[in-house]
Design a protein around this motif. Structure first.
Motif, PDB file in Angstrom:
ATOM      1  N   CYS A  45       2.414   1.679  -3.618  1.00  0.00           N
ATOM      2  CA  CYS A  45       1.458   1.437  -4.729  1.00  0.00           C
ATOM      3  C   CYS A  45       0.209   2.518  -4.409  1.00  0.00           C
ATOM      4  O   CYS A  45      -0.604   2.953  -5.276  1.00  0.00           O
ATOM      5  CB  CYS A  45       1.162   0.268  -5.159  1.00  0.00           C
ATOM      6  N   TRP A  80       0.618  -1.142  -0.217  1.00  0.00           N
ATOM      7  CA  TRP A  80      -0.004   0.192   0.242  1.00  0.00           C
ATOM      8  C   TRP A  80       0.862   1.211  -0.101  1.00  0.00           C
ATOM      9  O   TRP A  80       0.638   2.286  -0.741  1.00  0.00           O
ATOM     10  CB  TRP A  80      -1.087   0.012   1.153  1.00  0.00           C
ATOM     11  N   GLN A  81       1.801   1.237   0.890  1.00  0.00           N
ATOM     12  CA  GLN A  81       2.737   2.482   0.979  1.00  0.00           C
ATOM     13  C   GLN A  81       3.260   2.664  -0.381  1.00  0.00           C
ATOM     14  O   GLN A  81       3.768   3.815  -0.684  1.00  0.00           O
ATOM     15  CB  GLN A  81       3.761   2.463   2.081  1.00  0.00           C
ATOM     16  N   GLN A  99       6.332  -4.463   3.510  1.00  0.00           N
ATOM     17  CA  GLN A  99       5.897  -3.038   3.780  1.00  0.00           C
ATOM     18  C   GLN A  99       7.527  -2.522   3.956  1.00  0.00           C
ATOM     19  O   GLN A  99       7.477  -1.017   3.608  1.00  0.00           O
ATOM     20  CB  GLN A  99       5.198  -2.773   5.093  1.00  0.00           C
TER      21      GLN A  99
END
Lengths: 288, 264
Positions: free
Chosen positions: B110, B107-108, B160
């Motif tokens: 993309c 998430w961080q 992550q």
């Protein structure tokens, strides 16, 4: 034989419009239903469908059976109940299921009182159960817009919607979208219920949302596949429901939802994750 | 992520997190009182204390899930944070594959819309290999054992690639072999210079594998090298804390503070 299936739609314009409306609704509401179910909010959808009634009734009281005012009224009532119930859950000791129940019950009774103030029971039946066979241009355009908004929103927020269901705390740790997505999603639910109520009525429009989604869960094990399959089941239910309604002179909304119910029963029994599959002989377990 | 503005001048060479009289809690009742101190970069700290002593609350506060009732804390600007919630927070019946869960860790990189590139997918499969789940990528989540699921969640932390890692009770309901493997991963992170904070209940594990410890009992009891922190005397004091909320409790005056390196 083929005539049985095609003739009603080629001969009657109102059947074509009904089919177009029902298919668009399926395309839009079924994926929303998949997420509603995965968030364990299936019954919240039902509550919301009751909650929009007074708004629709207010539009009806002032403007008569007009799609636009009834829609706007429904949206306002739905938004009020959703945010009110959400606010009570956040600010007090009460959980969201209880506050939602309280709000929608009051909302529903206000709606029924409002309709009965002016209309006959025929009007009430129309608002509660819809008439897909009487979809006019305005209604079809509205359903089309809702479908477009829904599909675009789901595509844009797909990753956040999935993460919010699967691991909400994780999403909150990497992004501020958690709360945004929750309310965006509730907004989509209200929007789709409102789009559906002209065709299916306030009470039944949630059926097209939940039943195909719940059926799809028995067959596939990925969110995307569930959405596709739910839309397919929604299409089939729309088509067969309208034909059933035409040939057997049944009310159209309930006929569509009953078709979706039949799909649910079939899926429950025959789906790979359903009841009967484990009982089938011949399939043993593998050694590793 | 609330990065509250620093009120004080840096005391040491830029710690990963600085707590400044931080009080966290719910409904006005403090779950942790007056935590002050610094979490040094590259440290591996066990968060220890009885149930209800505020360990998870502290982690949730750092993540930004809770707003401070008082005081503040500062996460250094260059810190990226990975958070592993408790086991029970995950919906195991959700129709997803193991690699979908692990890919959430992207998430961080993309965000909401960024496409997962081939190297991202490689990262996911590499992480699965690193946690011993080679070949599990396409398995549905609900077919995993508790230990396998925890490995998958550690793979997400790997993906992550954060320099501050917060793990909430990662060893609950996990067998010994899995604990050994997960500890090895954690120590690998420390060797890479990452800062790791882990809620742990097993004191033997704390003594054997965690160089530093923060002992909480609704307030900090001790903080520093594990041998000096997790002592019988400190543990005895931690056990005496009052678990129940007292609705008539007096409003708090600034009092007990603990800084790392010495007991209060």
């Amino acid at each position: 034989m083929l005539d049985l299936f095609i003739a009603p739609f080629t001969e009657f314009a109102f059947m074509q419009r009904a089919l177009a409306g029902a298919l668009l609704l399926s395309l839009s509401a079924c994926p929303v239903g998949v997420f509603l179910m995965l968030r364990r909010m299936s019954l919240a959808g039902d509550a919301m469908s009751h909650a929009i009634l007074p708004g629709a009734a207010a539009g009806f009281l002032i403007y008569g059976l007009e799609i636009v005012p009834m829609t706007i009224g429904g949206l306002i009532a739905g938004a009020l109940v959703a945010t009110g119930a959400g606010a009570v859950a956040r600010l007090t000791v009460q959980k969201e299921d209880a506050s939602m129940a309280a709000f929608y019950l009051v909302s529903l009774s206000i709606g029924v009182v409002m309709v009965s103030l002016r209309g006959s029971s025929v009007d009430l039946m129309h608002v509660l159960f819809g008439t897909v066979l009487a979809l006019n241009d305005a209604a079809l355009i509205l359903i089309g817009i809702v479908t477009a908004v829904t599909l675009i929103s789901i595509a844009l927020y797909w990753r956040a919607l999935v993460a919010e269901c699967l691991d909400p705390l994780f999403l909150r740790s990497v992004s501020k979208l958690g709360g945004v997505v929750h309310f965006l999603f509730l907004g989509l639910v209200v929007l789709n219920l409102v789009a559906g109520f002209q065709a299916l009525g306030t009470l039944l429009s949630v059926g097209l949302m939940i039943l195909p989604a719940a059926s799809a869960r028995f067959w596939v094990n990925s969110v995307f596949a569930m959405c596709l399959l739910a839309v397919g089941i929604g299409f089939a239910a729309s088509l067969s429901g309208l034909l059933l309604s035409y040939h057997a002179s049944l009310p159209s909304g309930p006929a569509i939802i009953l078709s979706a119910g039949a799909a649910y029963l079939l899926s429950l029994l025959a789906g790979p994750r359903g009841l009967l599959r484990p009982l089938l002989p011949g399939r043993h377990h593998r050694t590793a | 992520m609330p990065r509250t503005s620093p009120k004080t001048q840096p005391r040491s060479a830029d710690p990963a997190i600085r707590f400044d009289d931080l009080t966290l809690g719910y409904d006005g009742h403090a779950a942790i009182h007056h935590l002050s101190g610094e979490l040094g970069r590259g440290t591996l700290t066990a968060l220890v204390g009885p149930n209800g002593s505020g360990k998870s609350t502290l982690i949730k506060g750092i993540i930004g899930l809770l707003k401070p009732l008082g005081g503040s804390f500062t996460v250094s600007m260059d810190q990226t944070v990975a958070y592993l919630p408790q086991h029970s927070e995950l919906d195991r019946s959700f129709p997803a594959r193991v690699k979908d869960l692990v890919a959430l860790g992207l998430w961080q990189r993309c965000g909401l819309l960024g496409r997962h590139q081939p190297e991202d997918r490689k990262k996911v499969s590499g992480a699965l290999t690193a946690v011993g789940l080679d070949g599990f990528g396409d398995r549905p989540l609900d077919t995993l054992s508790g230990g396998q699921l925890q490995r998958a969640r550690f793979a997400r932390v790997l993906v992550q690639d954060a320099n501050l890692i917060l793990l909430d009770e990662p060893f609950n309901a996990v067998d010994e072999k899995t604990i050994r493997d997960l500890i090895a991963l954690i120590q690998g992170w420390r060797a890479e210079g990452r800062t790791v904070v882990t809620v742990v209940h097993d004191l033997d594990l704390v003594r054997s594998s965690f160089p530093e410890a923060l002992l909480l009992a609704r307030r900090p009891i001790a903080w520093g090298p594990t041998a000096e922190t997790v002592t019988p005397k400190n543990m005895q004091r931690a056990r005496l804390f009052q678990e129940a909320w007292d609705d008539d409790a007096p409003w708090c005056a600034p009092a007990i503070r603990v800084r790392p390196g010495r007991a209060a």
